[in-house]
Design a protein around this motif. Structure first.
Motif, PDB file in Angstrom:
ATOM      1  N   TYR A  77       0.883  -1.149   0.198  1.00 11.65           N
ATOM      2  CA  TYR A  77       0.020   0.197  -0.170  1.00 11.65           C
ATOM      3  C   TYR A  77       1.005   1.045  -0.159  1.00 11.65           C
ATOM      4  O   TYR A  77       0.679   2.327  -1.253  1.00 11.65           O
ATOM      5  CB  TYR A  77      -0.600   0.380   1.189  1.00 11.65           C
ATOM      6  CG  TYR A  77      -2.006   1.185   1.139  1.00 11.65           C
ATOM      7  CD1 TYR A  77      -2.898   1.725   0.525  1.00 11.65           C
ATOM      8  CD2 TYR A  77      -1.896   1.986   1.942  1.00 11.65           C
ATOM      9  CE1 TYR A  77      -3.914   2.479   0.213  1.00 11.65           C
ATOM     10  CE2 TYR A  77      -2.745   3.748   1.556  1.00 11.65           C
ATOM     11  CZ  TYR A  77      -3.652   3.512   1.118  1.00 11.65           C
ATOM     12  OH  TYR A  77      -4.643   4.394   1.240  1.00 11.65           O
ATOM     13  N   ALA A  78       2.096   1.184   0.767  1.00 11.48           N
ATOM     14  CA  ALA A  78       2.834   2.601   0.776  1.00 11.48           C
ATOM     15  C   ALA A  78       3.331   2.588  -0.766  1.00 11.48           C
ATOM     16  O   ALA A  78       4.176   3.932  -0.547  1.00 11.48           O
ATOM     17  CB  ALA A  78       3.896   2.608   1.993  1.00 11.48           C
ATOM     18  N   HIS A  79       3.713   1.573  -1.146  1.00  8.66           N
ATOM     19  CA  HIS A  79       4.297   1.674  -2.328  1.00  8.66           C
ATOM     20  C   HIS A  79       3.218   2.011  -3.518  1.00  8.66           C
ATOM     21  O   HIS A  79       3.749   1.766  -5.151  1.00  8.66           O
ATOM     22  CB  HIS A  79       5.121   0.492  -2.385  1.00  8.66           C
ATOM     23  CG  HIS A  79       6.360   0.550  -0.947  1.00  8.66           C
ATOM     24  ND1 HIS A  79       6.083  -0.247  -0.020  1.00  8.66           N
ATOM     25  CD2 HIS A  79       8.295   1.282  -1.111  1.00  8.66           C
ATOM     26  CE1 HIS A  79       7.480   0.121   0.763  1.00  8.66           C
ATOM     27  NE2 HIS A  79       8.208   0.760   0.203  1.00  8.66           N
ATOM     28  N   ALA A  80       2.404   1.920  -3.641  1.00  6.61           N
ATOM     29  CA  ALA A  80       1.331   3.124  -4.549  1.00  6.61           C
ATOM     30  C   ALA A  80       1.819   3.256  -6.239  1.00  6.61           C
ATOM     31  O   ALA A  80       1.553   2.434  -7.461  1.00  6.61           O
ATOM     32  CB  ALA A  80      -0.042   2.502  -4.661  1.00  6.61           C
ATOM     33  N   ALA A  81       2.862   4.004  -5.782  1.00  3.72           N
ATOM     34  CA  ALA A  81       3.481   4.646  -7.277  1.00  3.72           C
ATOM     35  C   ALA A  81       4.784   3.810  -6.465  1.00  3.72           C
ATOM     36  O   ALA A  81       5.924   4.834  -7.818  1.00  3.72           O
ATOM     37  CB  ALA A  81       3.380   6.353  -6.517  1.00  3.72           C
ATOM     38  N   GLY A  82       5.694   2.965  -6.467  1.00  6.40           N
ATOM     39  CA  GLY A  82       6.488   2.681  -6.911  1.00  6.40           C
ATOM     40  C   GLY A  82       7.438   3.333  -5.586  1.00  6.40           C
ATOM     41  O   GLY A  82       8.876   2.447  -4.766  1.00  6.40           O
ATOM     42  N   TYR A  83       7.522   4.510  -5.117  1.00  4.97           N
ATOM     43  CA  TYR A  83       8.332   5.259  -4.785  1.00  4.97           C
ATOM     44  C   TYR A  83       7.993   4.988  -3.098  1.00  4.97           C
ATOM     45  O   TYR A  83       6.659   6.278  -2.745  1.00  4.97           O
ATOM     46  CB  TYR A  83       9.014   6.678  -5.217  1.00  4.97           C
ATOM     47  CG  TYR A  83       9.994   7.524  -4.199  1.00  4.97           C
ATOM     48  CD1 TYR A  83      10.774   7.432  -4.504  1.00  4.97           C
ATOM     49  CD2 TYR A  83       9.662   8.091  -3.139  1.00  4.97           C
ATOM     50  CE1 TYR A  83      12.499   8.283  -4.642  1.00  4.97           C
ATOM     51  CE2 TYR A  83       9.796   8.992  -2.391  1.00  4.97           C
ATOM     52  CZ  TYR A  83      11.846   9.221  -2.933  1.00  4.97           C
ATOM     53  OH  TYR A  83      12.784   9.699  -2.407  1.00  4.97           O
ATOM     54  N   SER A  84       8.667   5.478  -1.633  1.00  3.87           N
ATOM     55  CA  SER A  84       8.322   6.044  -0.541  1.00  3.87           C
ATOM     56  C   SER A  84       9.365   6.646   0.318  1.00  3.87           C
ATOM     57  O   SER A  84      10.532   5.590   0.138  1.00  3.87           O
ATOM     58  CB  SER A  84       8.176   4.335   0.468  1.00  3.87           C
ATOM     59  OG  SER A  84       7.716   4.383   1.388  1.00  3.87           O
ATOM     60  N   TYR A  85       9.179   7.970   0.530  1.00  4.12           N
ATOM     61  CA  TYR A  85      10.098   8.550   0.233  1.00  4.12           C
ATOM     62  C   TYR A  85      11.098   8.053   2.140  1.00  4.12           C
ATOM     63  O   TYR A  85      12.050   8.607   2.098  1.00  4.12           O
ATOM     64  CB  TYR A  85       9.427   9.958   0.977  1.00  4.12           C
ATOM     65  CG  TYR A  85      10.323  10.795   1.786  1.00  4.12           C
ATOM     66  CD1 TYR A  85      11.282  11.720   0.372  1.00  4.12           C
ATOM     67  CD2 TYR A  85      11.398  11.470   2.957  1.00  4.12           C
ATOM     68  CE1 TYR A  85      11.711  12.656   0.450  1.00  4.12           C
ATOM     69  CE2 TYR A  85      11.969  11.955   2.769  1.00  4.12           C
ATOM     70  CZ  TYR A  85      12.621  13.006   2.228  1.00  4.12           C
ATOM     71  OH  TYR A  85      13.620  13.850   1.891  1.00  4.12           O
ATOM     72  N   HIS A  86      10.263   7.113   2.748  1.00  5.34           N
ATOM     73  CA  HIS A  86      10.963   6.753   3.811  1.00  5.34           C
ATOM     74  C   HIS A  86      12.134   5.332   3.634  1.00  5.34           C
ATOM     75  O   HIS A  86      12.585   5.035   4.623  1.00  5.34           O
ATOM     76  CB  HIS A  86      10.244   6.507   5.032  1.00  5.34           C
ATOM     77  CG  HIS A  86       9.318   7.756   5.252  1.00  5.34           C
ATOM     78  ND1 HIS A  86       9.224   8.601   6.322  1.00  5.34           N
ATOM     79  CD2 HIS A  86       7.988   8.264   5.050  1.00  5.34           C
ATOM     80  CE1 HIS A  86       8.730   9.778   6.516  1.00  5.34           C
ATOM     81  NE2 HIS A  86       7.055   9.349   5.758  1.00  5.34           N
ATOM     82  N   ASP A  87      11.624   5.032   2.412  1.00  2.58           N
ATOM     83  CA  ASP A  87      12.850   3.841   1.661  1.00  2.58           C
ATOM     84  C   ASP A  87      14.173   4.303   1.916  1.00  2.58           C
ATOM     85  O   ASP A  87      14.498   5.167   1.417  1.00  2.58           O
ATOM     86  CB  ASP A  87      12.346   3.674   0.867  1.00  2.58           C
ATOM     87  CG  ASP A  87      11.114   2.439   0.909  1.00  2.58           C
ATOM     88  OD1 ASP A  87      10.353   2.234   2.538  1.00  2.58           O
ATOM     89  OD2 ASP A  87      10.401   1.746   0.347  1.00  2.58           O
ATOM     90  N   PRO A  88      15.093   3.043   2.282  1.00  3.95           N
ATOM     91  CA  PRO A  88      16.113   3.750   2.247  1.00  3.95           C
ATOM     92  C   PRO A  88      17.070   3.442   1.187  1.00  3.95           C
ATOM     93  O   PRO A  88      18.622   3.728   0.331  1.00  3.95           O
ATOM     94  CB  PRO A  88      17.199   2.922   3.409  1.00  3.95           C
ATOM     95  CG  PRO A  88      16.526   1.584   2.971  1.00  3.95           C
ATOM     96  CD  PRO A  88      15.230   2.109   2.924  1.00  3.95           C
ATOM     97  N   THR A  89      16.222   2.067   0.280  1.00  3.66           N
ATOM     98  CA  THR A  89      17.420   1.691  -1.249  1.00  3.66           C
ATOM     99  C   THR A  89      17.014   2.283  -2.384  1.00  3.66           C
ATOM    100  O   THR A  89      15.282   1.935  -1.953  1.00  3.66           O
ATOM    101  CB  THR A  89      17.539   0.663  -1.030  1.00  3.66           C
ATOM    102  OG1 THR A  89      16.223  -0.363  -0.789  1.00  3.66           O
ATOM    103  CG2 THR A  89      18.284  -0.148   0.001  1.00  3.66           C
TER     104      THR A  89
END
Length: 783
Positions: A77-89
């Motif tokens: 759900y948090a990656h519905a657009a592929g990108y989540s600002y809080h991811d490190p990679t």
């Protein structure tokens, strides 16, 4: 996911919330370049579901980083657009994304540059260096309209992205002395699961062009996508790899994987390892997409592909023209919010036809668009409310007619003969409810747009409204409501169908089709059949006529009586006849009291964490989801526009921030953003199809809308400050305006709307007879 529960200081003293607009300077600051005020990072946090990458206005290509394209569907759900600002990679850069959808798909043709030993698997997003994904820092990122850049920390590669309408251009600067490699991964997909990739293939042509395709069985089943790719440096070596067997295939064609009935063969797709050796400068990768075939992708690349700087400048100029249609002056945080919101509203509906006009339609057949550009990506349950009405103002020439022509063409080629519900890549997903392509078409026609065949449009609207197998429509036509014991979400469907029917009646009346108008005007009153007068709530009824029990107006459960909401939100959805609804509730005073109760509801004992997409709560008002979007404006319908003004301050300052987590809910293809743009201008289309906008209060000092033929419509706010939140008076073209609405034609013919703001509410303004917004009993003749 649940949003913050907010309290509200009793009116008329509104609480000062998050984004203070105090200390506004006296002199207006004219923006020099609208691109400077757009921040694509807004909304990339957990709720907004926007992407930060590069796209042209309404572009087919959305070239953006994916921080996780391997998560299984229930965890994405948090990656519905592929990108989540809080991811490190970052896992790689793919070419298709939704902006702000609550569900997802796409993430096609993932590219990842590498140095050293080539890694073939993405690895675990929680374990850096476990695969080809790489760590990154936000300090190295740069995002603006048509451009994105980041440094991949593990390799030192500087990645830059830009995009045109049908092309995406990558530029990779590899560290000196390092060999340059690209991995092309056709396996990855947003909202992934085993067997999603049905068929894929790669072809290397003698001139060095790499083409390929894949078919997925995702949200839109049987979606086909083709691409063509060229490089600024020659290949030194390459290999096509089967993921499961890791067997290299040399030569000019990779075998692909078939659409085999055996489960173990489903989902096997291809990777390409491309080796360029040591390069003297950056490597540019030019990619074009097509929904038709590889030849179409090559033609798109020939027509639009160019070097990185050329495409970037072309796209940035296109964004300046598009964003420059609405010049807005406000304090910097608000101006950044507004220009970013306007940017987000111009990302979809996206282009889907090739440069030669061919496209793949809802029947999976290749079609030809004549005299229009076929567009797709229609989240219509969301966007009929404000996104499409906004486009009729800021993109009034070709875009609106393209949208309507695309909807008509989709209906004509639909296997079911109905208009799109939630369509992308030309394919139907059957997501959400209603037949909300209907108000989009009617609103355009009633505003004077004629770049489409009105007779075909009306026929498509009627065919959709009369298609009995869809969503309980058969029972709706027979019983006057959708029965809950035969169809889920029946209460919501009943009132949404009734509104759609009203827009058909409006357009038919304007076209002189009185027979159609009478039939659908009668149907537009069916909302009454699901309204329980005794309790004062919209409720689901069973086929025997009884209301379903037990009943809890606060309950939110998917697949129950309501769609992504409850009785608190849906009992207000009668935009075509709010006056009648208020009479049912017992009059204006009781309607106002019910509205206040909605916003002031004590949520401390309720937990909506089980209901995905429910976010941005202010009491029982849920700004992160669309059924609430018109509710704050309903005070004006009840003769209390000053209460609308105070509530709007509360909503704007709690639901929008110029930060990655600055959207309280999914942007939903521009609807959340369109709400903010309209509200900041001081008016909102509560009832698309009425040709009226309800006046709220402005959040800009000054705004200028550029109209065709050089005309302008100007909004000005005098005495705007954090303390002066109420409208004292309004002038339209220099004359006092007593009514709490303006007409669409007031805007289109050019002129000015001037607000005089003050600290205390003017309880007399906009409340008299004839001054309130549209209702069925006071309808002006259709144009």
């Amino acid at each position: 996911m649940i949003g913050r529960t907010l309290s509200f200081t009793p009116l008329p003293f509104a609480a000062a919330l998050l984004l203070s607009v105090s200390a506004w300077p006296l002199a207006a600051e004219t923006p020099v370049d609208p691109l400077a005020f757009v921040d694509p990072m807004i909304g990339t946090g957990p709720e907004g579901h926007t992407f930060p990458g590069a796209s042209a206005p309404f572009g087919m290509v959305q070239l953006s980083p994916d921080t996780d394209a391997t998560c299984q569907i229930r965890d994405c759900y948090a990656h519905a657009a592929g990108y989540s600002y809080h991811d490190p990679t970052i896992q790689g850069f793919s070419h298709t994304h939704f902006s702000g959808a609550g569900h997802s798909d796409l993430g096609d043709i993932l590219v990842m540059p590498q140095t050293g030993a080539v890694l073939l698997d993405p690895g675990d997003p929680k374990q850096p260096r476990s695969g080809y994904r790489q760590r990154f820092s936000h300090d190295s990122e740069k995002a603006s309209p048509g451009y994105y850049a980041v440094t991949l920390a593990d390799s030192g590669i500087r990645a830059e992205l830009t995009a045109g309408e049908r092309v995406g251009i990558h530029r990779y600067a590899f560290p000196a002395g390092q060999e340059a490699h690209l991995l092309i991964d056709l396996r990855s997909s947003l909202y992934d699961y085993p067997g999603k990739i049905l068929w894929s293939g790669l072809h290397l042509h003698p001139d060095g062009t790499l083409t390929g395709f894949r078919e997925t069985r995702g949200w839109a089943p049987g979606r086909k996508l083709f691409f063509a790719m060229r490089f600024s440096a020659p290949l030194k070596d390459h290999a096509f790899l089967d993921r499961d067997q890791a067997v290299p295939y040399k030569g000019f064609q990779a075998p692909g994987r078939g659409n085999d009935a055996l489960a173990e063969k489903l989902g096997k797709a291809l990777e390409a390892r491309l080796d360029f050796g040591r390069l003297a400068g950056p490597l540019e990768v030019r990619v074009a997409l097509s929904g038709v075939d590889e030849a179409g992708a090559i033609a798109n690349l020939d027509a639009e592909g160019a070097d990185f700087d050329t495409v970037r400048k072309r796209t940035e100029d296109a964004w300046r023209r598009a964003l420059g249609r609405l010049e807005m002056d406000a304090p910097e945080p608000m101006r950044r919010n507004l220009y970013t919101a306007l940017y987000h509203t111009l990302l979809a509906p996206s282009i889907w036809s090739d440069v030669d006009g061919r496209y793949r339609g809802p029947d999976d057949q290749v079609r030809q668009a004549k005299d229009f550009t076929f567009r797709s990506t229609f989240s219509l349950w969301d966007t009929f409310r404000a996104e499409h009405p906004l486009l009729t103002l800021v993109q009034p020439e070709k875009t609106t007619s393209d949208v309507v022509n695309s909807l008509i063409a989709s209906q004509q080629h639909s296997p079911h003969g109905i208009l799109p519900v939630w369509q992308f890549a030309g394919r139907e997903t059957w997501t959400m409810i209603g037949y909300h392509a209907v108000p989009v078409i009617a609103d355009a026609y009633l505003k004077g747009f004629r770049g489409f065949d009105a007779d075909k449009a009306l026929a498509a609207m009627v065919a959709s409204a009369d298609y009995a197998p869809y969503g309980g429509l058969g029972d709706y036509m027979k019983l006057g409501y959708v029965p809950i014991d035969r169809e889920p979400e029946a209460a919501s469907k009943t009132v949404e169908y009734a509104y759609d029917d009203w827009t058909i009646a409006r357009m038919a009346q304007a076209m002189g089709r009185d027979d159609v108008a009478r039939r659908f005007l009668a149907r537009s009153g069916y909302w009454r059949n699901s309204f329980d007068v005794k309790s004062g709530w919209l409720r689901a009824r069973k086929a025997d006529g009884s209301f379903r029990t037990p009943f809890d107006p606060t309950a939110i459960n998917y697949g129950s009586d309501y769609t992504e909401g409850n009785a608190w939100q849906y009992s207000w959805f009668v935009p075509q006849d709010q006056a009648a609804l208020f009479r049912v509730l017992g009059g204006d005073a009781k309607a106002i009291a019910r509205l206040d109760a909605m916003f002031d509801y004590d949520m401390s004992k309720l937990d909506y964490s089980h209901a995905e997409d429910i976010a941005g709560l202010i009491g029982q008002y849920i700004h992160g989801n669309e059924p609430s979007h018109h509710v704050a404006y309903l005070y004006a319908h009840a003769g209390a526009p000053w209460r609308t003004q105070a509530r709007l301050k509360q909503i704007v300052e709690s639901q929008y921030k110029p930060t990655p987590d600055g959207l309280s809910g999914n942007d939903d293809l521009g609807q959340m953003s369109a709400w903010l743009v309209f509200t900041a201008l001081g008016f909102y289309p509560v009832t698309p199809g009425s040709n009226q906008y309800v006046i709220g209060r402005p959040f800009v000092r000054r705004a200028v809308l550029t109209l065709p033929d050089g005309r302008h419509f100007t909004v000005e706010a005098e005495n705007m400050s954090d303390a002066n939140i109420y409208v004292g008076s309004v002038e339209l073209n220099g004359r006092p305006l007593d009514r709490s609405w303006i007409a669409d034609e007031d805007i289109r013919k050019g002129g000015s709307l001037r607000f005089i703001m003050q600290s205390r509410p003017n309880i007399e303004w906009g409340k008299g007879a004839g001054t309130r917004p549209y209702s069925l009993s006071t309808a002006a003749p259709a144009r």
